[in-house]
Design an enzyme around this catalytic site. Structure first.
Site, PDB file in Angstrom:
ATOM      1  CD  GLU A   1      -2.536   2.691  -3.374  1.00 28.86           C
ATOM      2  OE1 GLU A   1      -2.948   4.014  -3.282  1.00 28.86           O
ATOM      3  OE2 GLU A   1      -2.988   1.731  -2.765  1.00 28.86           O
ATOM      4  CG  HIS A   2      -0.165   6.403  -0.432  1.00 25.09           C
ATOM      5  ND1 HIS A   2      -0.592   7.406   0.341  1.00 25.09           N
ATOM      6  CD2 HIS A   2      -1.041   5.424  -0.344  1.00 25.09           C
ATOM      7  CE1 HIS A   2      -1.810   7.172   0.752  1.00 25.09           C
ATOM      8  NE2 HIS A   2      -2.139   6.066   0.435  1.00 25.09           N
TER       9      HIS A   2
ATOM     10  CD  GLU B   1      -4.776   5.389   3.374  1.00 23.64           C
ATOM     11  OE1 GLU B   1      -3.803   5.718   3.321  1.00 23.64           O
ATOM     12  OE2 GLU B   1      -5.720   4.605   2.784  1.00 23.64           O
TER      13      GLU B   1
ATOM     14  CG  HIS C   1      -1.722   1.078   1.525  1.00 22.67           C
ATOM     15  ND1 HIS C   1      -1.236   2.254   2.410  1.00 22.67           N
ATOM     16  CD2 HIS C   1      -2.700   1.595   1.103  1.00 22.67           C
ATOM     17  CE1 HIS C   1      -2.034   2.961   2.455  1.00 22.67           C
ATOM     18  NE2 HIS C   1      -3.179   2.971   1.415  1.00 22.67           N
TER      19      HIS C   1
END
Lengths: 430, 426
Positions: free
Chosen positions: A70-71, A142, A67
């Site tokens: 991905e960012h 997040e 993840h």
């Protein structure tokens, strides 16, 4: 380029596997404004132990790294790719699931440019220590946002109860502690292992000319020098059949309790048609037992044990699978007991008629048509199906073949006390 | 570009809107009822659609009704409530497969319209009221629905902001009504309200899909007929806080603080500067290239989300972000600076053009879904305007830098609401 026609659905699908291994699919949708494209790698949060590209030994990477990657892929030396997409009138996004990381855009103009941007940015990583550190603040927020979300906590709480070792139990974004160990070198190591075109799929759906899109992608890929890639080696610990924790209770700052029951899936090593049949049968079984037209649901609703947040779902991927049933409730223990009793009774004597099965199939067929109104659904689900060697457009024919016997057999196999776990969120002052 | 053509036909007591398109594999039917938002009626209205969709005279049990829907190839039926400006809107949605994609030729559109008509006009009545058991169950569910806001901190803090900011305005009412008003509702007084709503509300029916207008009209003329009415109109007043910005802090056991800021734009749908307001919002906080996202998230690393949103019929704008408690002052400071920058015209031509392109894209994408298209078209019912999708886009593209700056200077910060954790750092 192959062309596959689906007469009843009035759709055409184009496909080609490029020399570097990239699978490209194009589905023209003439009357839509929007073109939607996804560029997906078969790499998600569960892929945390593997042999890195060019190395000999297995490594285990920090939770949340897929993840995080991905960012970070959106950031380049000269700025942020989001900016470039919006200058081209597109909106871009990405998501990481248990088994996939997808990058996507949608736009109603300058499709070619946006497609070029999508492919190029995913294929040109730029990670620096400085930007990696800065991202830890954003992803930290997040993670805290999800920490306050009771439905999210319930979901991962239940997976954690079901699984002893499998990394599906790890929160996709990781924890603030685990992401603190992420470095630019680790990101490159994951990138070079999992972002080779032969591990990826590009799907374009919208008012496009398939020949033109395919040529554009071919030209783009021909310019890049990808070497052949050895098969990716992933490792997963042996996972027992039984659940890890029978019951997990999470006190939170809420007023309404929640209760979710989970069943650990079976046949989770399947691929292709077998997997499709297993997945659809599981969905039919749940629908028969808990659907809005079922006796069980109406009884629970009338008694005030469930409300309209009640839902059920089945997830299956390579090596793991689980069904979940539940929602908000006035009495989490009573609901847990009732749900488990309904399931165990169904194991022993599944009493459904042909008529009920036919009705459920009709419902599923209608739901499929509704789903394929959405370009997003088609691109994302087609990719998921393909990674599991299934075909999205086989759903209706496969549904039609399922018999009551299949459902009965599955119920007997999958439902067992030791495969069932409960997770509850309750108000913390109680 | 394909913008949808909306054909509006005056029927007996309601307007029929037919949008013919071959985009979808399904047909969508939406029934909407609009009335002024009032404390007296809001809770009954929040309950009524849920009672009506539970069962009908011909399908007296929910299980029976739901089985019938499953038989119609999984036709979906659901209801919802919305606040648009100071109107309260009840919606009933029915969606079913277009039979041309099935091997079975059952006329699903006709059956769907008949079912909608049954739900609206042939409820499960016992004596002078609705079926008491159904009303009792739906009252219980409504209470749970009202309470559930508390558990979703994003929704909760947004609702609290509105409650504080619009304290003496109808807009402060919650879309699902008040928990303490639920108990007073009886099968009889709800039935009475049902008759009143069908006599007085503004009624609109949307049919979206690959349908034949004449056929839809002919099916409906035998099904739905209501008395003529003149719908009640509301003019939203101009609100301006006399005093300084109102600041509310509330403590709860949360890990992430929720910052919500309300502004008065006093610009509503149909106003000449509404399109400039849309572009303003896009540059300020609507997208991932906007000032809020870039400055609060990308530059200062304070948040995962930081965005602004318009309420088109009330004339307000809301900023929302999730931050650490200790970063409150810094985040509020950055957000204030961004509005000041907008007022001074401190945005580039590139930001301006980019925002228009992204809005254009967003609207065109929205009309690719039946629900999105409906929401765009329904603005005209609420505002009493006639702006089609193409005109909307043209007007938005025509806006100038000067108009954006002018709009920015009309916007006033009204209320800051902060839901903070227990170990607050300020």
């Amino acid at each position: 380029m192959d062309k596959i026609t689906f007469d009843q659905l009035q759709e055409e699908l184009y496909h080609e596997k490029l020399p570097n291994g990239l699978d490209v699919y194009i589905l023209p949708k003439k009357s839509f404004n929007k073109t939607y494209a996804t560029f997906t790698t078969k790499y998600g949060s569960v892929d945390n132990t593997f042999i890195p590209f060019g190395k000999q030994d297995y490594v285990t990477v920090p939770d949340g790294i897929a993840h995080f990657l991905e960012h970070k892929l959106f950031e380049k030396e000269d700025g942020d790719v989001f900016q470039q997409f919006s200058q081209q009138g597109a909106s871009a996004n990405a998501f990481t699931s248990f088994t996939r990381t997808a990058y996507l855009f949608s736009s109603t103009a300058e499709v070619e440019k946006n497609l070029e941007t999508l492919i190029d940015f995913v294929q040109s990583p730029y990670f620096s220590e400085k930007t990696v550190e800065k991202e830890k603040g954003i992803i930290g927020q997040e993670i805290t946002m999800y920490d306050d979300n009771p439905d999210w906590r319930l979901y991962f709480g239940l997976i954690g109860s079901l699984y002893h070792h499998h990394p599906v139990k790890i929160d996709i974004a990781g924890t603030i502690e685990s992401i603190s160990h992420i470095t630019k070198d680790l990101l490159y190591e994951c990138y070079h292992t999992f972002y080779h075109p032969s591990n990826m799929l590009l799907f374009v759906v919208g008012p496009v000319d398939p020949d033109q899109i395919m040529n554009q992608v071919k030209e783009n890929q021909a310019k890049k020098n990808y070497k052949d890639m050895p098969e990716i080696k992933r490792k997963f610990e042996e996972e027992p059949d039984s659940v890890a924790e029978k019951k997990t209770v999470l006190p939170m700052n809420v007023q309404t309790s929640k209760c979710m029951l989970g069943i650990k899936g079976i046949h989770i090593q399947q691929y292709g048609e077998e997997m499709l049949k297993n997945e659809l049968s599981m969905n039919i079984l749940l629908e028969l037992l808990f659907g809005k037209s079922s006796e069980n649901y109406n009884q629970l609703y009338n008694e005030g044990l469930v409300d309209d947040t009640f839902s059920f779902d089945y997830t299956q991927e390579q090596g793991f699978g689980f069904a979940m049933v539940g929602g908000d409730t006035s009495d989490p223990d009573q609901l847990a007991e009732r749900l488990e009793t309904i399931l165990l009774d169904a194991k022993n004597s599944l009493a459904f008629t042909e008529e009920q099965l036919e009705r459920t199939k009709k419902k599923k067929i209608g739901a499929f048509l509704r789903a394929i109104n959405s370009p997003e659904y088609i691109a994302n689900q087609f990719t998921r199906y393909t990674f599991n060697e299934m075909n999205l457009f086989d759903v209706v024919p496969c549904l039609e073949k399922i018999t009551l016997n299949d459902i009965q057999k599955l119920a007997q196999e999958v439902i067992a006390e030791e495969r069932i776990a409960i997770c509850q969120v309750i108000p913390q002052n109680k | 570009m394909e913008a949808a053509v909306e054909k509006i036909i005056q029927m007996q007591g309601y307007k029929l809107h037919v949008i013919k398109t071959d985009k979808f594999k399904t047909n969508t039917i939406v029934w909407r009822m609009k009335a002024p938002l009032t404390k007296e009626d809001v809770t009954k209205r929040a309950l009524l659609p849920h009672v009506l969709q539970s069962n009908t005279a011909n399908h007296p049990t929910t299980a029976g009704l739901r089985s019938y829907l499953d038989d119609l190839y999984g036709a979906t039926l659901f209801v919802d409530l919305a606040k648009k400006g100071e109107y309260h809107i009840m919606s009933f949605y029915v969606e079913m497969a277009n039979e041309k994609f099935l091997s079975d030729p059952t006329p699903l559109l006709k059956k769907g319209l008949e079912l909608l008509s049954e739900i609206l006009t042939n409820p499960n009545v016992k004596g002078n009221g609705f079926d008491p058991q159904t009303v009792e169950m739906e009252k219980r569910t409504l209470k749970q629905r009202i309470q559930s806001i508390y558990d979703d901190k994003m929704r909760y803090s947004n609702a609290r902001l509105i409650e504080e900011m619009c304290k003496d305005e109808p807009y402060a009412l919650q879309v699902n009504g008040n928990a303490e008003d639920v108990d007073a509702i009886t099968p009889e007084n709800l039935y009475e309200y049902y008759q009143k709503a069908f006599a007085e509300d503004e009624l609109d029916l949307y049919v979206i899909g690959d349908v034949n207008e004449a056929e839809v009209k002919s099916i409906l003329s035998g099904l739905l007929q209501f008395a003529d009415r003149t719908p009640k109109k509301i003019t939203v007043g101009e609100y301006q806080r006399d005093s300084d910005v109102k600041e509310i802090k509330e403590q709860q056991n949360v890990k992430q603080g929720k910052l919500n800021i309300g502004y008065r734009t006093n610009i509503v749908y149909g106003d000449p500067d509404y399109f400039a307001l849309q572009v303003f919002n896009g540059i300020f906080g609507g997208f991932s290239h906007s000032k809020l996202f870039i400055n609060v998230r990308e530059k200062a690393s304070l948040a995962y989300y930081a965005a602004s949103r318009l309420e088109s019929h009330k004339g307000i704008m809301m900023v929302m972000s999730g931050i650490d408690n200790k970063n409150y002052d810094q985040a509020v400071g950055i957000i204030k600076d961004q509005l000041e920058a907008m007022k001074k015209g401190d945005f580039t031509d590139q930001e301006f053009e980019q925002t228009k392109a992204v809005i254009q894209n967003q609207i065109l994408e929205t009309v690719d879904t039946a629900r999105g298209l409906l929401e765009i078209l329904y603005h005209n019912v609420v505002a009493g305007t006639k702006i089609d999708v193409e005109t909307w886009l043209q007007e938005m593209q025509k806006t100038t830098r000067e108009e954006i700056i002018e709009v920015a200077n009309k916007i006033k910060m009204d209320t800051i609401y902060f839901l903070t954790g227990m170990e607050a750092g300020n």
